[in-house]
Write a protein that holds these residues in place. Sequence first.
Motif, PDB file in Angstrom:
ATOM      1  N   SER A  42       0.681  -0.703   0.195  1.00 42.46           N
ATOM      2  CA  SER A  42       0.351  -0.149  -0.623  1.00 42.46           C
ATOM      3  C   SER A  42       0.376   0.982   0.309  1.00 42.46           C
ATOM      4  O   SER A  42       0.589   2.452  -0.744  1.00 42.46           O
ATOM      5  CB  SER A  42      -0.602  -0.093   1.107  1.00 42.46           C
ATOM      6  OG  SER A  42      -1.709  -1.173   1.238  1.00 42.46           O
ATOM      7  N   ALA A  45       4.783   2.275  -4.540  1.00 43.62           N
ATOM      8  CA  ALA A  45       4.562   3.113  -6.305  1.00 43.62           C
ATOM      9  C   ALA A  45       4.611   1.915  -6.736  1.00 43.62           C
ATOM     10  O   ALA A  45       3.671   2.405  -8.523  1.00 43.62           O
ATOM     11  CB  ALA A  45       5.633   3.665  -6.266  1.00 43.62           C
ATOM     12  N   GLU A  46       4.862   0.962  -7.179  1.00 41.44           N
ATOM     13  CA  GLU A  46       5.007   0.168  -8.030  1.00 41.44           C
ATOM     14  C   GLU A  46       2.815  -0.594  -7.851  1.00 41.44           C
ATOM     15  O   GLU A  46       2.566  -0.557  -7.572  1.00 41.44           O
ATOM     16  CB  GLU A  46       5.667  -0.909  -7.698  1.00 41.44           C
ATOM     17  CG  GLU A  46       7.233  -0.942  -7.712  1.00 41.44           C
ATOM     18  CD  GLU A  46       7.594  -0.566  -6.719  1.00 41.44           C
ATOM     19  OE1 GLU A  46       9.369   0.161  -6.277  1.00 41.44           O
ATOM     20  OE2 GLU A  46       7.221  -0.005  -5.416  1.00 41.44           O
ATOM     21  N   ARG A  47       2.963  -0.848  -9.295  1.00 40.02           N
ATOM     22  CA  ARG A  47       1.865  -0.918  -9.557  1.00 40.02           C
ATOM     23  C   ARG A  47       1.677  -2.962 -10.014  1.00 40.02           C
ATOM     24  O   ARG A  47       0.862  -2.957 -10.226  1.00 40.02           O
ATOM     25  CB  ARG A  47       0.983  -0.160 -10.407  1.00 40.02           C
ATOM     26  CG  ARG A  47       0.957   0.852 -10.112  1.00 40.02           C
ATOM     27  CD  ARG A  47      -0.109   1.444  -9.209  1.00 40.02           C
ATOM     28  NE  ARG A  47      -0.535   2.864  -8.258  1.00 40.02           N
ATOM     29  CZ  ARG A  47      -0.654   2.203  -7.191  1.00 40.02           C
ATOM     30  NH1 ARG A  47      -0.117   1.314  -6.350  1.00 40.02           N
ATOM     31  NH2 ARG A  47      -0.714   3.502  -7.037  1.00 40.02           N
ATOM     32  N   VAL A  48       2.196  -2.839 -10.821  1.00 41.20           N
ATOM     33  CA  VAL A  48       2.029  -4.341 -11.458  1.00 41.20           C
ATOM     34  C   VAL A  48       3.065  -5.428 -10.406  1.00 41.20           C
ATOM     35  O   VAL A  48       4.255  -5.744 -10.706  1.00 41.20           O
ATOM     36  CB  VAL A  48       2.977  -4.609 -13.002  1.00 41.20           C
ATOM     37  CG1 VAL A  48       2.545  -5.873 -13.612  1.00 41.20           C
ATOM     38  CG2 VAL A  48       2.354  -3.553 -13.993  1.00 41.20           C
ATOM     39  N   ASP A  70      -6.246  -1.706  -6.764  1.00 44.61           N
ATOM     40  CA  ASP A  70      -5.898  -0.369  -7.475  1.00 44.61           C
ATOM     41  C   ASP A  70      -4.434  -1.300  -8.277  1.00 44.61           C
ATOM     42  O   ASP A  70      -3.309  -0.571  -8.591  1.00 44.61           O
ATOM     43  CB  ASP A  70      -5.689   0.695  -6.356  1.00 44.61           C
ATOM     44  CG  ASP A  70      -4.145  -0.103  -4.882  1.00 44.61           C
ATOM     45  OD1 ASP A  70      -4.851  -0.345  -4.956  1.00 44.61           O
ATOM     46  OD2 ASP A  70      -4.040   1.356  -5.266  1.00 44.61           O
ATOM     47  N   ARG A  71      -3.558  -2.254  -7.888  1.00 44.94           N
ATOM     48  CA  ARG A  71      -2.869  -2.088  -8.681  1.00 44.94           C
ATOM     49  C   ARG A  71      -3.093  -4.039 -10.053  1.00 44.94           C
ATOM     50  O   ARG A  71      -3.698  -4.286  -9.916  1.00 44.94           O
ATOM     51  CB  ARG A  71      -1.921  -3.612  -7.464  1.00 44.94           C
ATOM     52  CG  ARG A  71      -1.548  -3.016  -6.619  1.00 44.94           C
ATOM     53  CD  ARG A  71      -0.583  -1.817  -6.505  1.00 44.94           C
ATOM     54  NE  ARG A  71       0.417  -1.561  -5.474  1.00 44.94           N
ATOM     55  CZ  ARG A  71      -0.176  -0.499  -4.893  1.00 44.94           C
ATOM     56  NH1 ARG A  71      -1.236   0.049  -5.010  1.00 44.94           N
ATOM     57  NH2 ARG A  71       0.635  -0.002  -3.809  1.00 44.94           N
ATOM     58  N   ARG A  72      -2.099  -3.963 -10.733  1.00 41.84           N
ATOM     59  CA  ARG A  72      -2.052  -4.852 -11.893  1.00 41.84           C
ATOM     60  C   ARG A  72      -1.846  -6.055 -11.531  1.00 41.84           C
ATOM     61  O   ARG A  72      -0.539  -6.188 -11.049  1.00 41.84           O
ATOM     62  CB  ARG A  72      -2.378  -4.219 -13.024  1.00 41.84           C
ATOM     63  CG  ARG A  72      -2.751  -2.287 -13.027  1.00 41.84           C
ATOM     64  CD  ARG A  72      -2.492  -2.340 -15.130  1.00 41.84           C
ATOM     65  NE  ARG A  72      -3.189  -3.963 -15.986  1.00 41.84           N
ATOM     66  CZ  ARG A  72      -3.028  -3.968 -16.851  1.00 41.84           C
ATOM     67  NH1 ARG A  72      -1.614  -3.179 -17.375  1.00 41.84           N
ATOM     68  NH2 ARG A  72      -3.577  -4.707 -17.563  1.00 41.84           N
ATOM     69  N   TRP A  73      -2.763  -7.344 -11.154  1.00 43.39           N
ATOM     70  CA  TRP A  73      -2.085  -8.745 -10.321  1.00 43.39           C
ATOM     71  C   TRP A  73      -1.686  -9.853 -11.672  1.00 43.39           C
ATOM     72  O   TRP A  73      -2.663  -9.161 -12.935  1.00 43.39           O
ATOM     73  CB  TRP A  73      -2.677  -8.904 -10.038  1.00 43.39           C
ATOM     74  CG  TRP A  73      -2.767  -8.126  -8.377  1.00 43.39           C
ATOM     75  CD1 TRP A  73      -3.660  -7.219  -7.712  1.00 43.39           C
ATOM     76  CD2 TRP A  73      -1.852  -8.294  -7.211  1.00 43.39           C
ATOM     77  NE1 TRP A  73      -3.787  -7.098  -6.707  1.00 43.39           N
ATOM     78  CE2 TRP A  73      -2.326  -7.653  -6.437  1.00 43.39           C
ATOM     79  CE3 TRP A  73      -0.714  -8.991  -7.083  1.00 43.39           C
ATOM     80  CZ2 TRP A  73      -1.810  -7.477  -5.321  1.00 43.39           C
ATOM     81  CZ3 TRP A  73      -0.321  -9.153  -5.333  1.00 43.39           C
ATOM     82  CH2 TRP A  73      -0.518  -8.659  -4.626  1.00 43.39           C
ATOM     83  N   GLN A 118       7.032  -5.203 -11.589  1.00 41.74           N
ATOM     84  CA  GLN A 118       7.907  -4.525 -11.038  1.00 41.74           C
ATOM     85  C   GLN A 118       7.910  -5.669  -9.864  1.00 41.74           C
ATOM     86  O   GLN A 118       9.274  -4.928  -9.158  1.00 41.74           O
ATOM     87  CB  GLN A 118       6.716  -3.224 -10.443  1.00 41.74           C
ATOM     88  CG  GLN A 118       7.205  -2.705 -12.334  1.00 41.74           C
ATOM     89  CD  GLN A 118       6.287  -1.377 -11.843  1.00 41.74           C
ATOM     90  OE1 GLN A 118       4.657  -1.259 -11.274  1.00 41.74           O
ATOM     91  NE2 GLN A 118       6.586   0.219 -12.344  1.00 41.74           N
TER      92      GLN A 118
END
Length: 189
Positions: A42, A45-48, A70-73, A118
């Motif tokens: 949380s 900053a990484e999203r993937v 809000d993340r791309r899993w 990421q």
Amino acid sequence: MASPDTDSKPALRRVLRASLPDALSQLAQSIEIRQVLHDWLSHRAERVISAFSAIPGEPQLLPLLSELKDRRWVLPRIEGDSLHFHFVDHTQTELETGPFGITEPSAIAPLCPTDGVQIFLCPGLGFTPCGKRLGRGKGFYDRSLAQSDSESIRVGVCFREQVHPHLLVDPHDMPMHFLATPDGVKECR
């Protein structure tokens, strides 16, 4: 733990499997690990992010997908001798059983290039505080991590009992940057 100089990797893997916590403890620690990772991710900053579908002896992470929408899993899919990472949504409806009985994305789920991940949340049989990882012996993760972006972050995810002072590893075994246990996410030193 026996000396890495005198033990073979197959013997070491047997010892590590025998030292796993019982099923009830695995379930309780999985809940703690998910909370620790939820809090840590949380603030990143990484999203993937690549997670994994647990097999017996591994922390169960899939509830994180619906907790951190809000993340791309992505999840790994075994194809031949390689892992391919596919995007999955928080509903996990595109999952199926793969070759080793592991839940994985279907072949039609959108592909994510390995160098597009990421953060890799990585399972293993054992880890050291300095980031050495011993996997199950097929090398899927080591080959994939070797192809990842140099800026990607590798996080070993494990139960308390899976952290050992010494492990027998090979030069091609990819080290972790962090370890996530029920006690927190700690940088490997």
